[in-house]
Design a protein around this motif. Sequence first.
Motif: not given
Length: 320
Positions: A52-54, A245-246, A251-253
Amino acid sequence: MSKSASPNAKPPKGRLALIAGPTASGKSDCAVELALALEKAGKQAVVINADSAQVYADLRILSARPTEDEMRGVPHRLFGVWDGAEACSAAEWADAAKREIENAHLAEMVPILVGGTGLYIRTLLDGIAPVPPIHEHVREAVRAMETADLYDAVQREDPEYARSLRPADRQRLARALEVVRSTGRSLLAWQRDEKAGGIGDSVQLAPLIILPEREWLYERCNQRFAWMMQHGAVHEVEKLLARELSADLPVMRAIGVPQIADYLRGATSREEAIAHGQQVTRQYAKRQYTWLRHQPPDHWPLKIPENISLPTDFEILFSD
């Protein structure tokens, strides 16, 4: 005389390899090695991302996305294809993965699914509960709540599901609350319903779960995060912060982003950022390890890297 096929005969199931493992387990290297071994046997293969990150273009370093050298000429799909401004849901990823798997089968290639995101894998193989669309006014109200208030609300309105959630898991808390408020039913109730869209029954699956020794895995996590800090992870987070970004976006977490962001804002030292990043990486690997040990079917083989034998563990892929 050869017999003609029955007009009601089902088409043969396409083959699908699945290599799953926690972060830093070496699963991506194993997938490439399998693809190269298949190539030597006269079969082409393609590696499809299930992490899910890649999926995010913004996380090349922090997600340990394979480099061109690490791909070794093997085609890779669904790596870095989502912009960080758009959240990639499990259902959206599964739809994209189905297309890539179908394209591979049409091209007579072996698709090799690789990753450690259990929800992605489960959604692709088993399908997903048909939860109705969330009312927009419900979604807006829920997403505007503070995390602590979300947790309190889920405890009141969906206590059974709340027991499975961490108080800081904002994304899942918000999802649980918006579902129960919009549909009148717990997300657990929807998940217990018959699922739709899974491909598990339509493919010939060759699964392998890589579970290294824990101490070795945790040391790899430590080394990898320290390496990332030296090789561009800080600049990667700088670019993300510049996009404003929020903070609720995946992506920010992602692991490493909040820890490095704190360092860039001066809230922590570089050494503290590394220590925090290593800690959350180990914790994530531990959760993946537990899920992979207990959630997949019992007949899926579990191997430490040293005991993997590609021709044996993936025998059905090499046979005609």
